[in-house]
Write a protein that holds these residues in place. Structure first.
Motif, short mmCIF file in Angstrom:
data_model
loop_
_atom_site.label_atom_id
_atom_site.label_comp_id
_atom_site.label_asym_id
_atom_site.label_seq_id
_atom_site.Cartn_x
_atom_site.Cartn_y
_atom_site.Cartn_z
N ALA A 1 -113.56 -74.19 13.35
CA ALA A 1 -114.45 -73.87 14.79
C ALA A 1 -115.29 -72.74 14.70
CB ALA A 1 -113.45 -74.04 15.80
N GLY A 2 -115.26 -71.84 13.68
CA GLY A 2 -116.22 -70.70 13.46
C GLY A 2 -115.60 -69.51 13.75
N LEU A 3 -114.40 -69.33 14.10
CA LEU A 3 -113.87 -67.79 14.16
C LEU A 3 -113.74 -67.35 12.81
CD1 LEU A 3 -111.06 -68.69 16.71
CD2 LEU A 3 -113.33 -67.86 17.05
N ASP A 4 -113.63 -66.13 12.74
CA ASP A 4 -113.61 -65.46 11.19
C ASP A 4 -111.93 -65.05 11.24
OD1 ASP A 4 -113.04 -63.01 12.37
OD2 ASP A 4 -115.12 -62.40 12.28
N PRO A 5 -111.40 -64.81 10.24
CA PRO A 5 -109.80 -64.70 9.99
C PRO A 5 -109.56 -63.47 10.71
CG PRO A 5 -110.99 -65.00 7.73
CD PRO A 5 -112.01 -64.86 8.74
N GLN A 6 -110.37 -62.48 10.91
CA GLN A 6 -109.69 -61.28 11.88
C GLN A 6 -109.54 -61.74 13.14
OE1 GLN A 6 -108.62 -58.45 11.39
NE2 GLN A 6 -109.35 -58.00 9.18
N GLN A 7 -110.59 -62.69 13.73
CA GLN A 7 -110.25 -63.03 15.30
C GLN A 7 -109.11 -64.14 15.45
OE1 GLN A 7 -114.56 -65.11 15.03
NE2 GLN A 7 -114.90 -63.90 16.76
N VAL A 8 -109.07 -65.16 14.07
CA VAL A 8 -107.75 -65.82 14.12
C VAL A 8 -106.37 -64.86 14.25
CG1 VAL A 8 -106.33 -67.62 12.92
CG2 VAL A 8 -109.05 -67.69 12.92
N SER A 9 -106.53 -63.96 13.32
CA SER A 9 -105.30 -63.02 13.33
C SER A 9 -104.96 -62.54 14.84
CB SER A 9 -105.69 -61.80 12.29
OG SER A 9 -104.57 -61.13 12.39
N ALA A 10 -105.89 -61.92 15.39
CA ALA A 10 -105.93 -61.51 16.54
C ALA A 10 -105.33 -62.54 17.71
CB ALA A 10 -107.23 -60.64 17.20
N GLN A 11 -105.78 -63.85 17.64
CA GLN A 11 -105.18 -64.67 18.45
C GLN A 11 -103.99 -64.91 18.32
OE1 GLN A 11 -107.91 -67.98 18.34
NE2 GLN A 11 -109.47 -66.84 19.49
N PHE A 12 -103.55 -65.19 16.88
CA PHE A 12 -101.99 -65.35 16.58
C PHE A 12 -101.01 -64.39 17.21
CE2 PHE A 12 -102.88 -68.06 12.64
CZ PHE A 12 -103.33 -69.15 13.32
N GLN A 13 -101.64 -62.97 16.77
CA GLN A 13 -100.93 -62.00 17.34
C GLN A 13 -100.75 -61.87 18.97
OE1 GLN A 13 -101.95 -58.07 15.54
NE2 GLN A 13 -103.17 -59.32 14.20
N ALA A 14 -101.57 -62.16 19.58
CA ALA A 14 -101.62 -62.29 21.35
C ALA A 14 -100.89 -63.31 21.68
CB ALA A 14 -103.07 -62.43 21.63
N GLU A 15 -100.55 -64.38 20.80
CA GLU A 15 -100.25 -65.90 21.39
C GLU A 15 -98.56 -65.98 21.05
OE1 GLU A 15 -104.47 -68.05 21.16
OE2 GLU A 15 -102.78 -68.82 19.88
N ASP A 16 -98.21 -65.47 19.82
CA ASP A 16 -96.70 -65.68 19.55
C ASP A 16 -95.86 -64.59 20.05
OD1 ASP A 16 -94.50 -66.25 18.12
OD2 ASP A 16 -95.62 -66.53 16.27
N PRO A 17 -94.97 -64.96 20.63
CA PRO A 17 -93.81 -64.08 21.18
C PRO A 17 -92.99 -63.20 20.03
CG PRO A 17 -93.30 -66.26 21.89
CD PRO A 17 -94.66 -66.41 21.30
N ASP A 18 -93.09 -64.04 18.85
CA ASP A 18 -92.15 -63.50 17.93
C ASP A 18 -92.97 -63.04 16.68
OD1 ASP A 18 -89.68 -64.20 19.08
OD2 ASP A 18 -90.09 -66.51 18.46
N ILE A 19 -94.39 -62.53 17.15
CA ILE A 19 -95.16 -62.12 16.16
C ILE A 19 -94.61 -60.68 15.45
CG2 ILE A 19 -96.48 -60.54 17.74
CD1 ILE A 19 -98.03 -62.76 14.88
N GLY A 20 -93.82 -60.10 15.85
CA GLY A 20 -93.11 -59.10 15.17
C GLY A 20 -92.30 -59.50 13.63
N GLN A 21 -91.81 -60.67 13.79
CA GLN A 21 -91.30 -60.99 12.57
C GLN A 21 -91.97 -62.08 11.40
OE1 GLN A 21 -86.92 -62.16 13.47
NE2 GLN A 21 -88.03 -63.00 15.13
N ARG A 22 -93.28 -62.12 11.90
CA ARG A 22 -94.30 -62.86 11.31
C ARG A 22 -95.13 -62.12 10.08
NH1 ARG A 22 -91.41 -66.98 13.50
NH2 ARG A 22 -92.26 -67.56 15.70
N GLN A 23 -95.62 -62.93 8.99
CA GLN A 23 -96.49 -62.47 8.06
C GLN A 23 -97.54 -63.55 7.78
OE1 GLN A 23 -95.19 -61.16 4.07
NE2 GLN A 23 -95.98 -59.12 4.53
#
Length: 284
Positions: free
Chosen positions: A60-82
């Motif tokens: 859709a045109g987002l760059d990886p840093q934007q996708v990363s920021a969205q994942f971090q904002a949306e996932d309540p368990d982001i602290g365990q993700r990589q």
């Protein structure tokens, strides 16, 4: 509980992921690749939606840093993700949550993202980066695999070895040239999965790589081929002399049976790699 590398070949646009882990069938969960779009590795208490959703957002045109920021904002368990992402333009991002098990971390640069958790140490990521940088000029699957093997030899997953996978896509590189999906190899439960992945890639290259060079059959090679075709039942009789339609039809059937159709060349030409394989399989 995994180490992975996401990469892009800037010369060809090929994209891919290589991954290894002390985890059953890591290739079923971690790597996601779409030709012309990007590649994603999602690991450590895997959020499997990050793969397809990451590709959708890159498309859709987002760059990886934007996708990363969205994942971090949306996932309540982001602290365990990589995860790691590389786009079709070569932009990249890697993320390691603070709740990932030590050692955990990564590196992102042009065309590459490397990440791992429960590693023997930071040196795993360091040697993977060095192998990636030293592999310029290799086909992308070979370059990714060389980095994965380097990480494995440096210690890899500190729990041990179990599985590995390699997933790559490139413009028209798939079977028959009809898809971008290219290499999709997995060692799901193996004592030395990176070595097994290397064996599988060798076999993949034999069977599915299109000829780099072709030449006419020599008279002696043509005699050998016709004898083989008769012996294996592809033809009862074949004329001697120059290449002909009957020999071509029988040889095409042989190539198809041997899964060498991607190396087929019509008109009396031959791929030397395919010929060497057949001569080794059917000596005499």
């Amino acid at each position: 509980m995994t180490f992975s590398i996401v990469g892009r070949d800037p010369r060809t646009g090929d994209l891919g992921v290589a991954v290894a882990s002390k985890f059953l069938a890591v290739g079923a969960l971690v790597p996601f690749v779409q030709g012309g779009v990007g590649a994603v590795a999602t690991q450590s208490y895997v959020n499997t939606t990050f793969g397809p959703e990451g590709l959708r957002r890159l498309a859709a045109g987002l760059d990886p840093q934007q996708v990363s920021a969205q994942f971090q904002a949306e996932d309540p368990d982001i602290g365990q993700r990589q995860f790691g992402l590389v786009s079709a333009s070569g932009h990249s991002a890697t993320f390691t949550g603070p709740g990932c098990h030590d050692w955990a971390g990564g590196f992102a640069g042009p065309d590459v993202a490397i990440q791992g958790n429960i590693l023997t140490g930071e040196e795993v990521v360091t040697v993977m980066r060095e192998a990636w940088e030293a592999g310029t000029g290799l086909p992308l699957p070979r370059r990714l695999l060389s980095a994965l093997v380097a990480g494995d030899r440096a210690g890899g997953d500190r729990r041990g070895r179990q599985s590995a996978a390699l997933l790559c896509a490139g413009p028209g590189r798939g079977y028959g040239g009809l898809t971008d999906d290219w290499v999709n190899l997995r060692a799901d439960d193996h004592a030395d999965p990176c070595a097994e992945l290397a064996r599988l890639l060798d076999l993949h290259d034999l069977l599915f790589t299109r000829p780099a060079h072709t030449r006419p059959f020599t008279a002696a090679e043509l005699d050998w081929l016709r004898a083989l075709l008769r012996r294996q039942g592809y033809a009862q009789t074949l004329p001697a002399g120059a290449w002909d339609e009957q020999t071509e039809a029988a040889a095409w059937a042989l190539y198809g049976t041997e899964n060498l159709e991607e190396r087929w060349v019509a008109g009396g030409q031959v791929d030397p790699v395919a010929l060497a394989y057949l001569q080794g399989r059917y000596p005499g």
